[in-house]
Design a protein around this motif. Structure first.
Motif, short mmCIF file in Angstrom:
data_model
loop_
_atom_site.label_atom_id
_atom_site.label_comp_id
_atom_site.label_asym_id
_atom_site.label_seq_id
_atom_site.Cartn_x
_atom_site.Cartn_y
_atom_site.Cartn_z
N UNK A 212 0.73 -1.19 0.17
CA UNK A 212 0.04 0.19 -0.08
C UNK A 212 0.89 1.23 -0.03
N UNK A 213 2.03 1.14 -0.07
CA UNK A 213 2.81 2.44 -0.09
C UNK A 213 4.04 2.14 -1.02
N UNK A 214 4.43 3.64 -1.54
CA UNK A 214 5.42 3.98 -2.50
C UNK A 214 6.60 2.84 -2.19
N UNK A 217 6.10 -0.54 -3.44
CA UNK A 217 6.28 -0.73 -4.77
C UNK A 217 7.44 -0.93 -5.14
N UNK A 232 12.73 2.86 -14.24
CA UNK A 232 11.63 3.30 -13.55
C UNK A 232 11.86 4.49 -12.50
N UNK A 233 13.16 4.90 -12.44
CA UNK A 233 13.59 5.89 -11.51
C UNK A 233 13.73 5.58 -10.05
N UNK B 327 15.36 9.09 -13.58
CA UNK B 327 13.95 9.64 -13.29
C UNK B 327 13.86 11.30 -13.15
N UNK B 354 0.07 -1.95 -12.26
CA UNK B 354 1.18 -1.36 -11.45
C UNK B 354 2.24 -1.23 -12.49
N UNK B 355 2.51 -1.88 -13.56
CA UNK B 355 3.11 -1.62 -14.69
C UNK B 355 3.04 -0.25 -15.27
N UNK B 357 2.23 2.50 -13.94
CA UNK B 357 2.62 3.71 -13.26
C UNK B 357 4.04 3.82 -12.95
N UNK B 358 4.90 2.44 -13.48
CA UNK B 358 6.22 2.46 -13.08
C UNK B 358 6.94 3.73 -13.60
N UNK B 359 7.53 4.33 -12.93
CA UNK B 359 8.30 5.84 -13.08
C UNK B 359 7.56 6.93 -12.73
N UNK B 361 5.25 6.33 -10.27
CA UNK B 361 4.50 5.66 -9.21
C UNK B 361 4.64 6.47 -7.97
N UNK B 362 5.80 7.52 -7.94
CA UNK B 362 6.05 8.33 -6.99
C UNK B 362 5.28 10.05 -6.71
N UNK B 367 0.05 8.65 -5.46
CA UNK B 367 0.26 8.66 -4.16
C UNK B 367 -0.44 9.88 -3.18
N UNK B 371 3.36 8.97 1.33
CA UNK B 371 3.86 7.70 0.64
C UNK B 371 2.83 6.85 0.44
N UNK B 372 1.93 7.05 0.84
CA UNK B 372 0.69 5.90 0.63
C UNK B 372 0.21 5.93 -0.75
N UNK B 373 -0.14 4.48 -1.42
CA UNK B 373 -0.43 4.65 -2.65
C UNK B 373 -2.15 4.83 -2.51
N UNK B 375 -4.87 3.38 -4.60
CA UNK B 375 -5.12 2.26 -5.41
C UNK B 375 -6.19 2.49 -6.50
#
Lengths: 347, 516
Positions: A212-214, A217, A232-233, B327, B354-355, B357-359, B361-362, B367, B371-373, B375
């Motif tokens: 559930x967190x960055x 992930x 992906x940085x 990045x 999930x793929x 958002x790679x890169x 995702x932060x 977010x 730092x909580x996703x 979903x």
């Protein structure tokens, strides 16, 4: 709802269960060897580990450190790291917790206990971060370094215990931890203590962090495909160190619970290989917090029941060690089980 | 004409797909029969049934007129059927001769009669014009030569019907030409060949007949001489396909990327990019043509920040980005479709969502605080992309490894194109991707260009370079040999330059263009 059902990871659950059943099946051959009825022996095993509140409490008490240890291994594994150093980290963490416990004697409980727990986590985290750092910066494999640090941790705590922090007894142990830093016993005379709550909370937190967190992930991305994570940085090096530190903090809690909940002092080499058992627990639990809890309880129950089985039947308690090994074998031989399932599906 | 092989009404049901649906297929003595179709059309399944690796649920197989049961590869080999797989099954430290006789060794007493084995291999290889040294170690051979060893292995076991499963997928263009020569040779000696591919040009170049499959069904069989590129593409995809990209002339704007005298070494310290300079302006596509391994990948990885450059500068929108992290460069407005999507582009064990958002995702919206996703944002994003980029099946929670190559590539394209990057770098964007997806990806690249992106395209497919680029650079041995407007380039000319020729020496298609 249907989507929920589809998402349920059947194979992840079915395979460990089948592994356990197969292990019990093969174990019954050994029981036949000593001339005992396997059904009788297993009945004793179940009854004496789960059959009464008191037995259940003992089982949970034995499961508590295994949950922490399993989580520690599983967490690192999710980031692609094999932490074999839980055993060493739990000694360092345990000693740090003990030191806070016996050094500060006039703190209120609400401060003293959390402080001791944090110290335990920090000790483990620092000990584990070292191999993480070496891997990230120099590419040295963590398996080598965690194993070597185990030995350093053993002898360092040996020396601390019989040297500068030796208590006033004949035994190789430190002085007693103040009552304000001890976990509360939940069901005397068993030694089940509030550490079990901490273990369950840790499982929830690990699950939350991972999914559930960055941070989670990124950690899992590093574990699954570092090259893609890098593009992906994601800072691979930083994540390796973080993963090891968190894994080590969980390992530190193994020692913390044992010291503050059971022994109330640091005893030289107190751990019956809890850190290594953690590897087995993580493996059986498929590196998932929920799986780790189930696996830890199973292993805790086997240990609890084995003593009674030894006493009440002709089956020696070592059988449980054999069954534990067989479980690991069958989980590792997952391919074999998969094929058995497939073939059934074919026919 | 003698039919050596006939398959009738072959049907194979897999748990969720009907891989082969009543397929009829036959091969004549001494012909090359191409079996084509997009990924997942059932061509490999059909051939695996013929080779005894799968069992058909229904249907009959006749070899040389006799009905046969093929339950295992051994039975296929006894029927003189041989198969060369995409992934070779060779023992690397052993020699060619040892590999070829492995499993059916010529013996002298309990020992391998190596001398006779080598002679046998030499004789066979001479007979079929394969020119292979029986004493060479497999690990010293190029991929193309290893493939010949596999072919020889099948011939040694007496194969008269040879199945080649996508043999060109692993070869360079030159090696493909050589393979085709070998195939023609074998055919002329009487061998029947089933040639599996999804590249139409190869079908037209080498086959006698062609059978097209689509989604497990046979679309038809035609004589190669009676069909053409457009016709085959339509049969494969099931609708009219644009083989030529429809595009207007470029309207270049500001300079977006400038590489100045870049030098890059690989991990072993070899100089792979030697003093390369190039510029790309917004709204144009610069194509880099070149035989693979001439420094293209290292150049690209240096621009996107994955490799350190030894000297030189990279300027992006007037800012020196040399030494920035991937990045940071991405956040400055880079989109990158990497050459190897499995290694760099995707996390195969992550879900589609999930793929995607790679890169990214932060950053918000993915977010929330601390730092909580979020979903839901990740899920919504996936649903939007699936729709917009036609990713199939449209299941955001499915693991990416379960998607076909074409759809996996669409995932990468969707992620990298969606924020309308100012600089877009596409490395082999359509490798291993079927025709329908190629068409789609090409359209997307041109659409990005028209919206003002500067596009750098690296590809080993000259077709792709020629149809998408506005300017074309040729890279050879770590250097940019030349840059020319696309309308001045021809396949022939680029091919000459890619092999190290000089533009001044080029004498046109009819001329004497030997590369010195």
């Amino acid at each position: 709802m249907l989507d929920r059902l589809k998402k349920f990871p059947y194979e992840e659950v079915v395979i460990p269960i089948l592994a356990v059943l197969l292990a019990l099946l093969v174990g019954s051959v050994f029981i036949l060897f000593v001339g005992e009825n396997p059904l009788v022996a297993y009945k004793v095993l179940v009854k004496e580990s789960l059959g009464s509140t008191r037995n259940l409490a003992t089982t949970l008490q034995r499961s508590t450190p295994l949950i922490f240890a399993g989580l520690a291994v599983a967490f690192a594994f999710r980031a692609g790291l094999f932490n074999i150093g839980v055993e060493g980290q739990l000694y360092i963490g345990g000693f740090a917790a003990a030191w806070v416990g016996f050094t500060f004697t006039n703190l209120p409980r609400v401060i003293h206990l959390p402080l001791a727990i944090i110290a335990g986590m920090l000790g483990g985290a620092i000990w584990a971060a070292v191999p993480g750092l070496l891997k990230a910066k120099l590419g040295v494999h963590e398996v080598i370094n965690t194993i070597m640090l185990n030995f350093i941790a053993f002898f360092l705590t040996d020396w601390l215990t019989i040297g500068p922090f030796h208590g006033n007894t004949m035994a190789p142990e430190t002085g007693r931890v103040a009552k304000t830093a001890a976990f509360t016993r939940l069901y005397p005379p068993t030694r089940l203590n509030t550490g079990i709550y901490l273990a369950l909370a840790a499982a929830v937190i690990v699950w939350f962090i991972l999914w559930k967190t960055k941070l989670g992930y990124e950690l899992r991305a590093v574990g699954l495909n570092p090259s893609a994570a890098e593009y992906g940085g994601i800072n691979v090096a930083k994540n390796l160190v973080t993963a090891m530190a968190i894994s080590g903090a969980l390992a530190g809690l193994v020692g913390t619970e044992q010291i503050l909940g059971l022994h109330n002092r640091f005893i030289q080499r107190f751990s019956p290989d809890l850190g290594f058992m953690g590897i087995a627990v993580a493996l059986l639990g498929k590196n998932h917090p929920v799986g780790v809890i189930f696996a830890a309880v199973l292993f805790g129950a086997l240990q609890t029941g084995s003593a009674a089985m030894d006493r009440l039947t002709a089956v020696p308690r070592e059988l449980i060690t054999i069954i534990q090994a067989l479980i690991i074998f069958f989980v590792a031989a997952e391919y074999l089980i998969r094929r058995m399932i497939r073939h059934k599906g074919d026919a | 004409m003698v039919k050596v092989l006939e398959m009738q009404g072959i049907t194979k049901q897999f748990p969720r797909v009907l891989a082969n649906d009543r397929i009829d297929f036959d091969v004549n003595q001494g012909e090359i029969h191409a079996l084509v179709g997009e990924n997942g059309s059932g061509k490999s399944t059909l051939m695996n049934i013929l080779y005894g690796l799968y069992h058909a649920d229904a249907g009959d197989i006749y070899v040389r007129g006799e009905k046969v049961q093929i339950n295992e590869p051994r039975a296929a080999i006894d029927l003189k059927i041989g198969m060369v797989f995409q992934h070779f099954m060779l023992v690397e430290p052993l020699t060619v001769a040892e590999n070829i006789v492995l499993g059916s060794e010529v013996r002298r007493g309990p020992f391998l009669d190596y001398k006779r084995a080598a002679e046998e291999v030499e004789r066979l290889s001479a007979e079929y014009g394969l020119s292979i040294d029986p004493h060479a170690k497999i690990s010293d051979l190029s991929v193309g030569l290893q493939q010949r060893v596999e072919i020889l292995k099948a011939l040694y076991r007496g194969a008269e019907i040879l199945i080649l499963d996508e043999p060109t997928a692993v070869l360079t263009p030159q090696e493909v030409d050589e393979l085709m020569e070998v195939m023609r040779n074998l055919r002329d000696k009487g061998t029947s060949i089933v040639f599996i591919t999804h590249k139409i040009r190869e079908v037209l170049a080498v086959s006698d007949r062609v059978t097209v499959l689509r989604r497990g069904k046979k679309v038809g069989t035609k004589k190669t001489s009676e069909t053409n590129e457009q016709d085959l593409a339509e049969m494969m995809v099931g609708r009219v396909v644009l083989l030529q990209v429809d595009k207007t002339p470029a309207e270049p704007g500001e300079e977006v990327l400038a590489v100045q005298s870049a030098r890059v070494r690989d991990k072993l310290g070899t100089l792979r990019v030697n003093d390369v300079s190039l510029t790309i302006r917004s709204g144009e596509v610069l194509g880099i043509a070149g035989v693979e391994g001439n420094g293209q990948q290292e150049l690209v990885e240096a621009i996107v920040g994955l490799t350190r450059i030894e000297s030189g500068q990279i300027i992006f929108n007037g800012v020196d980005i040399t030494g920035w992290s991937p990045l940071r460069i991405k956040q400055a407005g880079l989109g990158y479709v990497p050459e190897d999507r499995h290694k760099r582009g995707l996390i195969l064990d992550y879900s589609l969502a999930d793929n995607l958002v790679l890169g990214l995702h932060s950053e918000p919206p993915f977010i929330k605080r601390l730092g909580i996703r979020d979903d839901k944002a990740v899920q919504d994003n996936a649903e939007r992309m699936v729709e917009e980029y036609d990713i199939r099946p449209p299941l955001p929670n499915q693991l990416v490894k379960r998607f076909s190559g074409g759809n996996q590539q669409k995932v990468v394209v969707a992620r990298e194109f969606t924020r309308n990057p100012e600089l877009l770098i596409c490395s082999q964007p359509t490798r291993g991707v079927d025709i329908g997806a190629i068409e789609f990806i090409h359209e997307q690249v041109i659409s990005q260009r028209d919206q003002g992106a500067a596009v750098l395209l690296v590809s080993a497919e000259l077709d792709e370079i020629l149809s998408l680029s506005d300017r074309i650079a040729v890279m050879y041995n770590g250097k940019i040999v030349t840059v020319m407007p696309a309308h001045e380039a021809t396949e022939h000319k680029l091919g000459f330059l890619m092999l190290g020729g000089n533009l001044e020496d080029y004498q046109g298609e009819g001329g004497n263009n030997s590369v010195r």
